[in-house]
Motif scaffolding. Structure first.
Motif, PDB file in Angstrom:
ATOM      1  N   ASN A 125      25.271  63.451 -62.444  1.00 15.20           N
ATOM      2  CA  ASN A 125      24.176  64.445 -62.095  1.00 15.20           C
ATOM      3  C   ASN A 125      24.563  65.740 -62.203  1.00 15.20           C
ATOM      4  O   ASN A 125      23.762  66.691 -61.471  1.00 15.20           O
ATOM      5  N   VAL A 126      25.677  66.125 -62.664  1.00 17.56           N
ATOM      6  CA  VAL A 126      26.205  67.507 -62.969  1.00 17.56           C
ATOM      7  C   VAL A 126      25.773  68.084 -64.181  1.00 17.56           C
ATOM      8  O   VAL A 126      26.231  67.321 -65.259  1.00 17.56           O
ATOM      9  N   PRO A 127      24.989  68.874 -64.399  1.00 15.12           N
ATOM     10  CA  PRO A 127      24.272  69.503 -65.649  1.00 15.12           C
ATOM     11  C   PRO A 127      25.503  70.034 -66.220  1.00 15.12           C
ATOM     12  O   PRO A 127      26.694  70.625 -65.563  1.00 15.12           O
ATOM     13  N   ASN A 128      25.374  70.367 -67.481  1.00 17.45           N
ATOM     14  CA  ASN A 128      26.310  71.338 -68.346  1.00 17.45           C
ATOM     15  C   ASN A 128      26.520  72.605 -67.789  1.00 17.45           C
ATOM     16  O   ASN A 128      25.410  73.198 -67.506  1.00 17.45           O
ATOM     17  N   GLY A 129      27.843  73.010 -67.549  1.00 17.70           N
ATOM     18  CA  GLY A 129      27.900  74.330 -67.019  1.00 17.70           C
ATOM     19  C   GLY A 129      27.720  75.496 -67.997  1.00 17.70           C
ATOM     20  O   GLY A 129      27.368  76.648 -67.501  1.00 17.70           O
ATOM     21  N   ASN A 130      27.504  75.212 -69.293  1.00 14.19           N
ATOM     22  CA  ASN A 130      27.256  76.326 -70.105  1.00 14.19           C
ATOM     23  C   ASN A 130      28.038  77.657 -70.052  1.00 14.19           C
ATOM     24  O   ASN A 130      27.551  78.896 -69.992  1.00 14.19           O
ATOM     25  N   GLY A 131      29.380  77.436 -69.649  1.00 11.66           N
ATOM     26  CA  GLY A 131      30.326  78.543 -69.470  1.00 11.66           C
ATOM     27  C   GLY A 131      30.116  79.225 -68.131  1.00 11.66           C
ATOM     28  O   GLY A 131      30.715  80.515 -67.976  1.00 11.66           O
ATOM     29  N   LYS A 132      29.486  78.730 -67.141  1.00 13.55           N
ATOM     30  CA  LYS A 132      29.168  79.286 -65.746  1.00 13.55           C
ATOM     31  C   LYS A 132      30.656  79.297 -65.102  1.00 13.55           C
ATOM     32  O   LYS A 132      31.596  78.417 -65.219  1.00 13.55           O
ATOM     33  N   LYS A 133      30.902  80.514 -64.468  1.00 12.53           N
ATOM     34  CA  LYS A 133      32.060  80.746 -63.875  1.00 12.53           C
ATOM     35  C   LYS A 133      32.066  80.388 -62.215  1.00 12.53           C
ATOM     36  O   LYS A 133      31.130  80.922 -61.520  1.00 12.53           O
TER      37      LYS A 133
ATOM     38  N   LEU B 238      26.059  78.114 -51.492  1.00 16.96           N
ATOM     39  CA  LEU B 238      26.605  77.805 -52.703  1.00 16.96           C
ATOM     40  C   LEU B 238      25.468  76.766 -53.550  1.00 16.96           C
ATOM     41  O   LEU B 238      25.181  76.640 -54.495  1.00 16.96           O
ATOM     42  N   LYS B 239      25.035  75.877 -52.632  1.00 15.78           N
ATOM     43  CA  LYS B 239      24.106  74.646 -53.023  1.00 15.78           C
ATOM     44  C   LYS B 239      23.017  75.185 -53.635  1.00 15.78           C
ATOM     45  O   LYS B 239      22.656  74.825 -54.599  1.00 15.78           O
ATOM     46  N   LYS B 240      22.378  76.219 -53.046  1.00 18.79           N
ATOM     47  CA  LYS B 240      21.401  76.879 -53.663  1.00 18.79           C
ATOM     48  C   LYS B 240      21.733  77.533 -54.931  1.00 18.79           C
ATOM     49  O   LYS B 240      20.935  77.902 -55.847  1.00 18.79           O
ATOM     50  N   GLU B 241      22.590  78.244 -54.782  1.00 15.98           N
ATOM     51  CA  GLU B 241      22.936  79.146 -55.944  1.00 15.98           C
ATOM     52  C   GLU B 241      23.615  78.474 -57.132  1.00 15.98           C
ATOM     53  O   GLU B 241      23.544  78.753 -58.331  1.00 15.98           O
ATOM     54  N   GLU B 242      24.390  77.449 -56.850  1.00 14.84           N
ATOM     55  CA  GLU B 242      24.960  76.840 -57.889  1.00 14.84           C
ATOM     56  C   GLU B 242      25.091  75.332 -57.806  1.00 14.84           C
ATOM     57  O   GLU B 242      26.010  74.542 -57.472  1.00 14.84           O
ATOM     58  N   PRO B 243      23.471  74.872 -57.769  1.00 18.69           N
ATOM     59  CA  PRO B 243      23.545  73.461 -57.515  1.00 18.69           C
ATOM     60  C   PRO B 243      24.579  72.375 -58.517  1.00 18.69           C
ATOM     61  O   PRO B 243      24.672  71.040 -57.777  1.00 18.69           O
ATOM     62  N   GLY B 244      24.521  72.679 -59.649  1.00 20.89           N
ATOM     63  CA  GLY B 244      25.256  71.743 -60.577  1.00 20.89           C
ATOM     64  C   GLY B 244      26.882  71.774 -60.043  1.00 20.89           C
ATOM     65  O   GLY B 244      27.551  70.741 -59.803  1.00 20.89           O
ATOM     66  N   PHE B 245      27.517  72.642 -59.751  1.00 24.94           N
ATOM     67  CA  PHE B 245      28.864  72.820 -59.470  1.00 24.94           C
ATOM     68  C   PHE B 245      28.911  72.236 -57.806  1.00 24.94           C
ATOM     69  O   PHE B 245      29.791  71.391 -57.649  1.00 24.94           O
ATOM     70  N   TYR B 246      27.783  72.400 -57.140  1.00 23.58           N
ATOM     71  CA  TYR B 246      27.965  71.892 -55.939  1.00 23.58           C
ATOM     72  C   TYR B 246      27.798  70.304 -55.911  1.00 23.58           C
ATOM     73  O   TYR B 246      28.465  69.776 -55.124  1.00 23.58           O
ATOM     74  N   GLN B 247      27.056  69.699 -56.727  1.00 27.50           N
ATOM     75  CA  GLN B 247      26.758  68.327 -57.067  1.00 27.50           C
ATOM     76  C   GLN B 247      28.229  67.730 -57.486  1.00 27.50           C
ATOM     77  O   GLN B 247      28.640  66.916 -56.798  1.00 27.50           O
ATOM     78  N   PHE B 248      29.017  68.539 -58.229  1.00 24.39           N
ATOM     79  CA  PHE B 248      30.304  68.134 -58.400  1.00 24.39           C
ATOM     80  C   PHE B 248      31.164  67.783 -57.057  1.00 24.39           C
ATOM     81  O   PHE B 248      31.897  66.828 -56.791  1.00 24.39           O
ATOM     82  N   LEU B 249      31.170  68.950 -56.531  1.00 23.69           N
ATOM     83  CA  LEU B 249      31.864  69.065 -54.968  1.00 23.69           C
ATOM     84  C   LEU B 249      31.413  68.009 -54.018  1.00 23.69           C
ATOM     85  O   LEU B 249      32.279  67.280 -53.391  1.00 23.69           O
TER      86      LEU B 249
END
Ligand code: PBE
Length: 270
Positions: A160-168, A105-116
């Motif tokens: 440090n969480v970038p905008n998701g721009n609609g990412k699911k 997940l960290k590699k594929e969705e770093p922004g979401f992972y940062q939130f976690l």
């Protein structure tokens, strides 16, 4: 009647919750380790709602009752309850609620992972949301209200969480009050930053399976190191333990404080 043995008064039964909950497996272990199973004590499977309703009735009638109990939960604020001492430490020591994620997940969705990695709160903060939902508020609304009241915390969670721009993204949760609160608050926090979050309610075993197989991205519902130790062991190496999102959790057997003769799990045998 405190002068009579407890067992026959409550049919040698501990009132439990959903079968997949870690506290159910641990209570089964407790029944064996404290010699209760050998004396015909049993654990009744039900649901949190059914358990708290039976508890409510018993307390109104000042009758004895033994339930599976845990913190954080409103039952400990609404009723005068005490945990039974657990000298054999079947329910463990310090317990926390952990965030777990699928591998990669960290590699594929770093922004979401940062939130976690950022997301954590206290038991008191989580209780604010639980209480509102328990008083009848809709979970989405309670989560929105919480974030409105805690803008600084929301800012920290989104650091440090970038905008998701609609990412699911998908979070699995188990419909325990504490996890209804965390899943909904995380969803609203992420959606305020442009993510599209699906939260999926499932039993504990499917929740762990979903994270371990990558069917969902993550979950905020893992109680460790003790409560979900069986799941953690069976999925070892197949998930990432991201962080503790809430410290100070506790599980065990609980009784109303008017049961003055019962203070330890072994007292149930008296
Ligand atoms: N609980 C509440 C869960 C975790 C959250 C203590 C009922 C369990 O036993 O798995």
């Amino acid at each position: 009647d405190a002068s009579k043995p407890l067992g026959p008064q409550i049919n040698y039964t501990i009132t439990g919750i959903d079968a997949g909950a870690g506290i159910m497996g641990n209570t089964q272990t407790a029944l064996e380790k404290y010699g209760l199973a050998q004396k015909n004590w049993q654990l009744q499977t039900s649901s949190t709602a059914a358990m708290t309703s039976v508890l409510d009735k018993a307390i109104k009638n000042k009758q004895p009752i033994v339930v599976t109990g845990w913190i954080p939960h409103w039952m400990f604020t609404k009723y005068k309850l005490k945990f039974l001492q657990d000298p054999k430490k079947v329910y463990g020591d310090a317990e926390g609620i952990h965030t777990i994620a699928r591998l990669n997940l960290k590699k594929e969705e770093p922004g979401f992972y940062q939130f976690l990695e950022n997301f954590n709160w206290t038991s008191d903060q989580m209780s604010e949301v639980m209480l509102q939902i328990n008083e009848g508020a809709d979970a989405t609304q309670a989560a929105k209200d919480y974030l409105k009241k805690h803008p600084k915390q929301l800012k920290e969670w989104l650091k440090n969480v970038p905008n998701g721009n609609g990412k699911k993204v998908t979070l699995a949760y188990v419909a325990w009050d504490s996890e209804i609160a965390s899943a909904n608050v995380a969803k609203q926090a992420l959606e305020s930053k442009g993510y599209k979050v699906t939260i999926r309610s499932m039993d504990a075993q499917p929740m762990w399976t979903a994270v371990a197989t990558g069917a969902v991205d993550a979950s905020l519902s893992a109680w460790l190191p003790t409560t979900h130790s069986a799941y953690a062991k069976s999925f070892k190496g197949k998930y990432i333990d991201v962080r503790t999102n809430m410290e100070g959790a506790k599980t065990g057997l609980a009784v109303p404080t008017y049961m003055t003769n019962i203070n330890s799990i072994s007292d149930l045998l008296n």
